[in-house]
Design a protein around this motif. Structure first.
Motif, PDB file in Angstrom:
ATOM      1  N   PRO A   1      -2.480   1.371 -11.777  1.00 24.88           N
ATOM      2  CA  PRO A   1      -3.923   1.096 -11.882  1.00 24.88           C
ATOM      3  C   PRO A   1      -4.315   0.311 -13.123  1.00 24.88           C
ATOM      4  O   PRO A   1      -5.490   0.017 -13.319  1.00 24.88           O
TER       5      PRO A   1
ATOM      6  N   THR B   1       6.276  -0.806  -7.612  1.00 26.98           N
ATOM      7  CA  THR B   1       5.147   0.101  -7.431  1.00 26.98           C
ATOM      8  C   THR B   1       3.925  -0.444  -8.146  1.00 26.98           C
ATOM      9  O   THR B   1       4.044  -1.124  -9.177  1.00 26.98           O
ATOM     10  N   GLN B   2       2.767  -0.137  -7.596  1.00 24.48           N
ATOM     11  CA  GLN B   2       1.504  -0.624  -8.141  1.00 24.48           C
ATOM     12  C   GLN B   2       0.929   0.386  -9.114  1.00 24.48           C
ATOM     13  O   GLN B   2       0.885   1.585  -8.832  1.00 24.48           O
TER      14      GLN B   2
ATOM     15  N   LYS C   1       2.464   2.556  -4.047  1.00 24.13           N
ATOM     16  CA  LYS C   1       1.664   2.791  -5.229  1.00 24.13           C
ATOM     17  C   LYS C   1       2.278   3.935  -6.026  1.00 24.13           C
ATOM     18  O   LYS C   1       2.857   4.855  -5.465  1.00 24.13           O
TER      19      LYS C   1
ATOM     20  N   SER D   1       0.814  -1.207   0.000  1.00 25.63           N
ATOM     21  CA  SER D   1       0.000   0.000   0.000  1.00 25.63           C
ATOM     22  C   SER D   1       0.853   1.265   0.000  1.00 25.63           C
ATOM     23  O   SER D   1       0.443   2.301  -0.475  1.00 25.63           O
TER      24      SER D   1
END
Length: 852
Positions: free
Chosen positions: A327, A324-325, A5, A2
């Motif tokens: 979308p 890193t995330q 991101k 979390s």
């Protein structure tokens, strides 16, 4: 992750239902503003070209109207966009757009606006090249060491490299052995083109070798572009990476050192400019795109790798530095300078999600609420646990395999069979031999009183019967309040005349069965009114049946001994008439008000004839496996010969064919013959399965009459012998039925707890032969003969010594026990051709000219 991101700086969604790929994104100062600010150029497969210059008011803002500098529809799909010095006489940057059959070069310019609408941008076509071959991708650079301009190289779908010196076409060369195009890149330090061929190896070709290869373009340039004839090229170096490549990038530290990066399906490789591996990294997830760039640390390279888990990994050489995330799943990634912000990561998804982001670790402000602790009441938990265990136990004891409706009138399904056949037959095969195949209409009615969400109606008939449609789906807008799926079933009988016609009785037959009853015999004319033979009206106790296709069955009724005999030349044909006889006798006596009517069978069980059908079905399965293996081998050989011939035909000075054409023709005939043999064997296998199912139903019927089994026990036998799954090479009837019968022998038909403790095989592998299955079927009949009973309840399946008369034979666990079982079974089940060992039936009057 979390905390990790990707921080959204600017984002937008391009168009509606447009598609994009890795070549559709480019970052550059395309309008030559000179302020060092990059513009985002995006092209789509729908033909739209867009140029963005993001100026978000605050971080995370979406796209504003003024961020879109230019949007134009070019009609043709855009495969790739690049920015470089593509126009002669100037070193200004221009935009190259690659279409499938055209290369266009544009100049992008802006006009300073005097009103609030801002600046105006437009593109102007400088030149274009119409391509004779379908393009795949392109690369550009200072080929041959030219200064102040960039040349373009386009790779076609058939493996041809076409070089354009700005406004003019230079030459085209075919890559040797090319089948499918791969990613393409240019190394300025070695002046080489680097690609990955369909042989899964990295190949490097010198530009000088391409340029100086003798070609026909000097004499016939147009024909050269069409045919691509030329001398075979020699590769500079190759490296086998063992997988297909997604992309290739060249990164140079300085003029003396450069690295070739190749992104594979499972690894990414870093190579020296001579083809030697500098390092490689195995990836944990399937990659979708990558971008290597020089690191601030001297001598190292950073690599951005996007994957199909919507993650972006940053590696320094082989070390993971950041994750890193995102979308979305990126198909293209670039790094540039936007709005005085250096190092902005720009990603593009295949459905048009364009995002500018940066790396950060802003923590989430969400905090999980505190859970109030309370003391556990163990007495209440014990009571609840016992109630749940009781519910589970009651459900396990239930014989119902499908959830039924709570009330019988919530959903009703009824089927009505038309009393007459269709005037025009709906059968796929209208004829079987000389007989016309009829069809009958079945009307299915659904009645519901509760709210239903989705109703699916499935209809099943036993082969060889077929349906014109076997599934119906009805959609309703209302939703079932409890959401529990409910199932209701309905069975219906089809008319016997659908597959059977009146026929002449036969005097001789290889297979015979005798059914005993406890009531006086009934006239066959009253049982089968539609099958009376007009020429034999006086023979009320003999009737002949003929199936579509020619098989005949004869039914004889005794006048005094309360017996019925069914005989036929084929064993499996006995089932339908035998089953129909029993059903019609039961209906006849029910109409008479007689409730104690019963049928029985006292003859020997026809296991030998049944085993012959099992062996035939298993033999066809094995033949199918051998034919498919042989067909696969011939197909591989056929493709290998095709590749050899293709290489010979593409060569300018081809070598002799060496009878490859003859070998290709012979292999093609073998492939065709084997394919026909596979289809023929598949049809024979379906027929054999249908015969085996009929014989299996006959065996179950005789076992029920022999041991007076209840309806639940017969249903259990049908579930074991007749599984509902399809009969395939991977999972066939033999191994499925053997597993089910073994389970019955080790549970409800077991003699001791030792047999119940035996573990069943967890894998259903195809057996080598049918000996084990036949032994288990024989053992099941033996245990039923000695008093064994079938059930699903675990309590009833518990060992109960001295209850079954004579005891039960244990499951053989060694070869000695199996031999002993064979000897014991041979005494109980005598294998002979005529199944009936009881005395003849003198009461049946002889047929005139047929029976003596």
């Amino acid at each position: 992750m979390s905390l990790f991101k990707a921080r959204d700086w600017w984002s937008t969604v391009l168009g509606e239902k447009e598609e994009f790929d890795q070549g559709c994104l480019c970052l550059a100062d395309v309008d030559n503003s000179g302020n060092g600010q990059d513009k985002i150029i995006v092209g789509s497969f729908m033909g739209y070209l867009r140029i963005f210059s993001p100026h978000p008011v605050k971080t995370g803002d979406g796209s504003q109207a003024e961020d879109l500098l230019l949007e134009v529809h070019l009609r043709d799909p855009i495969l790739q966009v690049e920015v470089g010095k593509f126009v002669s006489g100037t070193e200004m940057l221009h935009l190259a757009v690659l279409h499938s059959r055209k290369l266009c070069v544009y100049s992008v310019s802006g006009t300073l606006g005097n009103v609030e609408h801002g600046n105006q941008y437009q593109i102007k076509l400088m030149y274009e090249h119409n391509l004779q071959r379908t393009a795949c991708n392109m690369t550009y650079g200072s080929f041959g060491g030219v200064k102040g301009r960039d040349l373009i190289c386009i790779q076609s779908m058939d493996g041809m490299l076409m070089v354009f010196e700005q406004e003019s076409y230079a030459f085209g060369r075919f890559l040797p052995g090319s089948l499918l195009p791969g990613p393409l890149a240019y190394s300025s330090r070695t002046d080489s083109f680097i690609t990955v061929s369909s042989c899964r190896q990295v190949e490097s070709y010198k530009y000088q070798v391409l340029a100086f290869a003798t070609d026909a373009d000097k004499r016939q340039e147009t024909e050269q572009q069409k045919l691509g004839s030329g001398k075979r090229l020699v590769v500079d170096w190759t490296l086998n990476i063992g997988e297909q490549a997604l992309d290739i990038c060249i990164v140079s530290f300085n003029q003396s050192v450069s690295s070739v990066f190749v992104l594979g399906e499972r690894n990414f490789f870093c190579l020296k400019d001579n083809g030697q591996i500098r390092f490689m990294k195995k990836l944990d997830c399937s990659p979708s795109c990558f971008l290597p760039y020089c690191s601030v640390s001297e001598g190292t390279i950073n690599t951005l790798i996007g994957n199909h888990n919507s993650m972006l990994h940053i590696y320094q050489d082989v070390t993971l530095k950041w994750a890193t995330q995102l979308p979305h799943i990126p198909v293209a990634v670039r790094v540039g300078c936007l709005h005085d912000l250096k190092g902005v990561i720009v990603t593009l998804s295949d459905d048009g999600h364009l995002q500018c982001s940066y790396l950060g670790t802003d923590p989430s402000l969400f905090q999980a609420p505190k859970v109030e602790s309370r003391e556990l009441n163990y007495d209440e938990l014990d009571v609840e646990l016992k109630e749940l265990q009781k519910i589970i136990k009651d459900v396990n004891k239930s014989q119902a395999l499908w959830p039924m409706t709570e009330r019988e009138d919530d959903l009703k399904v009824s089927a009505t069979v038309s009393p007459s056949f269709d005037s025009v037959s709906q059968a796929t095969d209208a004829e079987v031999g000389t007989d016309l195949v009829p069809s009958v209409t079945v009307k299915v009615t659904l009645q519901n009183r509760t709210v239903l969400q989705k109703v699916k109606l499935s209809i099943y008939v036993q082969p060889p019967l077929v349906l014109t449609r076997d599934q119906f789906t009805f959609e309703f807008k209302n939703r079932n309040p409890d959401g529990i799926p409910r199932v209701i079933q309905c069975k219906f009988r089809l008319p016997l005349k659908l597959i059977c016609l009146p026929g002449q009785p036969s005097k001789t037959a290889s297979h015979k069965l005798t059914i005993d009853t406890n009531k006086p015999p009934v006239s066959l004319l009253s049982l089968f009114p539609g099958f009376a033979n007009q020429s034999e009206d006086d023979q009320v106790n003999v009737m002949g049946f003929r199936f579509l296709g020619g098989s005949r069955v004869t039914l004889l009724a005794s006048k005094t001994s309360q017996r019925y005999r069914i005989q036929s030349e084929q064993f499996e044909d006995l089932w339908l008439i035998t089953n129909e006889l029993i059903l019609r006798l039961q209906e006849y006596f029910e109409k008479q008000g007689i409730k104690d009517f019963a049928c029985s069978f006292s003859g020997s069980m026809p296991l030998q004839e049944y085993f012959e059908l099992i062996d035939r079905h298993f033999e066809l399965r094995k033949n199918g496996e051998k034919l498919e293996e042989l067909l696969s081998e011939r197909a591989v050989q056929f493709r290998a010969i095709q590749r050899r011939l293709l290489a010979r035909f593409k060569d300018k000075t081809p070598a002799p064919l060496q009878h490859l054409d003859t070998l290709l023709d012979g292999t093609y005939k073998q492939v065709t013959a084997l394919a026909d043999a596979v289809e023929e064997n598949r049809g024979d296998l379906l027929q054999s399965l249908s015969r085996l199912q009929s014989a299996t139903r006959l065996l179950i019927l005789l076992l029920g009459l022999w041991q007076k089994l209840s309806a639940d026990q017969l249903a259990l036998l049908e579930a074991a012998f007749l599984p509902l799954q399809e009969d395939t090479q991977e999972l066939g009837w033999e191994e499925t039925a053997d597993a089910a019968i073994s389970h019955l022998l080790k549970t409800c038909l077991s003699k001791s707890s030792k047999e119940q403790a035996l573990n069943l095989s967890s894998q259903l592998d195809a057996p080598k032969d049918t000996s084990r299955l036949k032994k288990h079927i024989t053992l099941l009949c033996d245990r039923l003969a000695k008093g064994g009973r079938l059930c699903l309840s675990t309590d009833a399946a518990a060992p109960q010594p001295m209850v079954m008369p004579g005891g039960c034979t244990p499951i053989p666990e060694s070869e000695l026990e199996e031999r002993a079982l064979e000897q014991d079974s041979a005494e109980l089940f005598t294998n002979h051709r005529h199944l009936i060992a009881e005395p003849p039936m003198p009461e049946v009057p002889p047929l005139q000219g047929v029976l003596e």
